[in-house]
Motif scaffolding. Sequence first.
Motif, PDB file in Angstrom:
ATOM      1  N   ARG A  40     -18.625   6.045 -22.850  1.00 47.68           N
ATOM      2  CA  ARG A  40     -18.008   6.457 -24.119  1.00 47.68           C
ATOM      3  C   ARG A  40     -17.331   5.248 -24.769  1.00 47.68           C
ATOM      4  O   ARG A  40     -17.518   4.957 -25.942  1.00 47.68           O
ATOM      5  CB  ARG A  40     -16.993   7.563 -23.822  1.00 47.68           C
ATOM      6  CG  ARG A  40     -16.289   8.101 -25.031  1.00 47.68           C
ATOM      7  CD  ARG A  40     -15.455   9.338 -24.687  1.00 47.68           C
ATOM      8  NE  ARG A  40     -14.735   9.787 -25.862  1.00 47.68           N
ATOM      9  CZ  ARG A  40     -13.511   9.398 -26.183  1.00 47.68           C
ATOM     10  NH1 ARG A  40     -12.861   8.541 -25.398  1.00 47.68           N
ATOM     11  NH2 ARG A  40     -12.933   9.833 -27.288  1.00 47.68           N
ATOM     12  N   LEU A  44     -18.336   3.590 -28.407  1.00 45.98           N
ATOM     13  CA  LEU A  44     -17.332   3.699 -29.479  1.00 45.98           C
ATOM     14  C   LEU A  44     -16.920   2.316 -29.972  1.00 45.98           C
ATOM     15  O   LEU A  44     -16.828   2.056 -31.169  1.00 45.98           O
ATOM     16  CB  LEU A  44     -16.094   4.473 -29.003  1.00 45.98           C
ATOM     17  CG  LEU A  44     -16.271   5.972 -28.743  1.00 45.98           C
ATOM     18  CD1 LEU A  44     -14.924   6.605 -28.387  1.00 45.98           C
ATOM     19  CD2 LEU A  44     -16.875   6.704 -29.928  1.00 45.98           C
ATOM     20  N   ASP A  81     -24.055  12.900 -26.474  1.00 48.81           N
ATOM     21  CA  ASP A  81     -22.731  13.337 -26.948  1.00 48.81           C
ATOM     22  C   ASP A  81     -21.865  12.141 -27.343  1.00 48.81           C
ATOM     23  O   ASP A  81     -21.197  12.162 -28.375  1.00 48.81           O
ATOM     24  CB  ASP A  81     -22.008  14.150 -25.865  1.00 48.81           C
ATOM     25  CG  ASP A  81     -22.670  15.509 -25.662  1.00 48.81           C
ATOM     26  OD1 ASP A  81     -23.457  15.913 -26.545  1.00 48.81           O
ATOM     27  OD2 ASP A  81     -22.425  16.143 -24.624  1.00 48.81           O
ATOM     28  N   TYR A  82     -21.886  11.087 -26.535  1.00 47.14           N
ATOM     29  CA  TYR A  82     -21.097   9.897 -26.869  1.00 47.14           C
ATOM     30  C   TYR A  82     -21.606   9.251 -28.156  1.00 47.14           C
ATOM     31  O   TYR A  82     -20.830   8.798 -28.997  1.00 47.14           O
ATOM     32  CB  TYR A  82     -21.166   8.856 -25.737  1.00 47.14           C
ATOM     33  CG  TYR A  82     -20.544   9.280 -24.424  1.00 47.14           C
ATOM     34  CD1 TYR A  82     -19.506  10.215 -24.374  1.00 47.14           C
ATOM     35  CD2 TYR A  82     -20.979   8.716 -23.223  1.00 47.14           C
ATOM     36  CE1 TYR A  82     -18.941  10.584 -23.152  1.00 47.14           C
ATOM     37  CE2 TYR A  82     -20.412   9.082 -22.003  1.00 47.14           C
ATOM     38  CZ  TYR A  82     -19.401  10.019 -21.982  1.00 47.14           C
ATOM     39  OH  TYR A  82     -18.847  10.380 -20.780  1.00 47.14           O
ATOM     40  N   GLU A  85     -20.470  11.236 -31.103  1.00 51.70           N
ATOM     41  CA  GLU A  85     -19.041  10.984 -31.356  1.00 51.70           C
ATOM     42  C   GLU A  85     -18.864   9.616 -32.037  1.00 51.70           C
ATOM     43  O   GLU A  85     -18.080   9.477 -32.993  1.00 51.70           O
ATOM     44  CB  GLU A  85     -18.261  11.020 -30.029  1.00 51.70           C
ATOM     45  CG  GLU A  85     -16.762  10.848 -30.236  1.00 51.70           C
ATOM     46  CD  GLU A  85     -15.963  10.844 -28.940  1.00 51.70           C
ATOM     47  OE1 GLU A  85     -16.527  11.142 -27.860  1.00 51.70           O
ATOM     48  OE2 GLU A  85     -14.749  10.520 -29.015  1.00 51.70           O
ATOM     49  N   SER A  87     -20.966   8.115 -33.889  1.00 49.36           N
ATOM     50  CA  SER A  87     -21.453   8.252 -35.258  1.00 49.36           C
ATOM     51  C   SER A  87     -20.365   8.846 -36.143  1.00 49.36           C
ATOM     52  O   SER A  87     -20.087   8.362 -37.248  1.00 49.36           O
ATOM     53  CB  SER A  87     -22.696   9.155 -35.253  1.00 49.36           C
ATOM     54  OG  SER A  87     -23.031   9.531 -36.556  1.00 49.36           O
ATOM     55  N   ARG A  88     -19.741   9.891 -35.635  1.00 46.52           N
ATOM     56  CA  ARG A  88     -18.700  10.572 -36.417  1.00 46.52           C
ATOM     57  C   ARG A  88     -17.531   9.618 -36.687  1.00 46.52           C
ATOM     58  O   ARG A  88     -17.058   9.490 -37.809  1.00 46.52           O
ATOM     59  CB  ARG A  88     -18.227  11.798 -35.644  1.00 46.52           C
ATOM     60  CG  ARG A  88     -17.767  12.931 -36.522  1.00 46.52           C
ATOM     61  CD  ARG A  88     -17.337  14.163 -35.742  1.00 46.52           C
ATOM     62  NE  ARG A  88     -16.461  13.866 -34.630  1.00 46.52           N
ATOM     63  CZ  ARG A  88     -16.747  14.121 -33.343  1.00 46.52           C
ATOM     64  NH1 ARG A  88     -17.889  14.667 -33.015  1.00 46.52           N
ATOM     65  NH2 ARG A  88     -15.879  13.817 -32.394  1.00 46.52           N
ATOM     66  N   LYS A  89     -17.121   8.903 -35.657  1.00 44.50           N
ATOM     67  CA  LYS A  89     -15.950   8.024 -35.809  1.00 44.50           C
ATOM     68  C   LYS A  89     -16.236   6.807 -36.681  1.00 44.50           C
ATOM     69  O   LYS A  89     -15.343   6.310 -37.359  1.00 44.50           O
ATOM     70  CB  LYS A  89     -15.440   7.568 -34.438  1.00 44.50           C
ATOM     71  CG  LYS A  89     -14.900   8.727 -33.606  1.00 44.50           C
ATOM     72  CD  LYS A  89     -13.838   8.286 -32.609  1.00 44.50           C
ATOM     73  CE  LYS A  89     -12.974   9.442 -32.151  1.00 44.50           C
ATOM     74  NZ  LYS A  89     -13.100   9.752 -30.729  1.00 44.50           N
ATOM     75  N   LYS A 110     -29.378  16.715 -32.981  1.00 45.97           N
ATOM     76  CA  LYS A 110     -28.159  15.954 -32.711  1.00 45.97           C
ATOM     77  C   LYS A 110     -28.044  14.645 -33.495  1.00 45.97           C
ATOM     78  O   LYS A 110     -26.959  14.267 -33.914  1.00 45.97           O
ATOM     79  CB  LYS A 110     -28.112  15.575 -31.215  1.00 45.97           C
ATOM     80  CG  LYS A 110     -28.020  16.746 -30.271  1.00 45.97           C
ATOM     81  CD  LYS A 110     -26.587  17.165 -30.145  1.00 45.97           C
ATOM     82  CE  LYS A 110     -26.412  18.286 -29.145  1.00 45.97           C
ATOM     83  NZ  LYS A 110     -25.029  18.718 -29.048  1.00 45.97           N
TER      84      LYS A 110
END
Length: 275
Positions: A40, A44, A81-82, A85, A87-89, A110
């Motif tokens: 993660r 990130l 999932d990571y 996340e 992408s969103r951040k 996804k």
Amino acid sequence: MTRYPLSSYKGERAEVCVGNISFREDSFVTIAGPCSVESRDQILKTAETVSMLGASILRGGTYKYRKSPYTFSGLKEKGVDYLVEASRKSSLPVVTEVMSVDKIDYLASKVDMLQIGSRNMHNTPLLKKVGKTKKPVILKRGYMATIEETLLAAEHIAKEGNENIVLCERGIRCFDNSLRFTLDLAGAILLKENSKFPVIIDPSHATGRSNLVKPLCLAALAAGLNGIMVEVHPEPRKALSDSEQSLTFDEFADLMDSLSIFSKNKNKITQKFGD
Ligand code: PEP
Ligand code: MN
């Protein structure tokens, strides 16, 4: 008659949109990120950095092809999932490779863009099913595939109704094994000459060497191609896959700088040489 009527170039180029990013004639899209999503924290950090440095799309392998069955083969669903996340951040759209037909619907729900890898370019059931999704897709040239075979692979996707295709030259096998593969830059230009779809290069996999990535990216920009896909890792030496070809954050910053300087001068240069 051409063997690939939907993919051929007939005076108009296809525009491929991925989130708010558009691959079109006058754009040069940078896709950057690690070979594999490893943790993660890793994805990130990479997403935040490449976004700040001007990348348009984040890449990250979640299901990986590996030569050996004993090496890291991706975090799979957890990796996805990571990546989502990240992408969103970072607000970057994301692309990941789909290796098998049974994962297409799941991954398409996804991520923003699918990738069909070099080893799967001849996998007709995979091409056809991705064709039915309408999801933007990067189709990588098989490393033993001709230009025509690549265009026919694109045609399989297009014929099912999906024309959101970006073609990617990622190196082919030839007699010289000094590098991992041989980037067929002329082949990439020929692909663009023959096809309406945007064409990008992946100099990371093509060469296997991080120091060759920048000059080849500049060559792609000079050649009028539509973008690049490069591997970037917070600590390349510790990467679980493709460590030698991954750029550090500093190297990626330097690449983006050089592309921007070149881009500003490109018109002057091409006018001079009568592009
Ligand atoms: C990749 O981009 O993660 C990859 C495995 O590339 P290729 O299919 O070109 O080997
Ligand atoms: Mn890789």
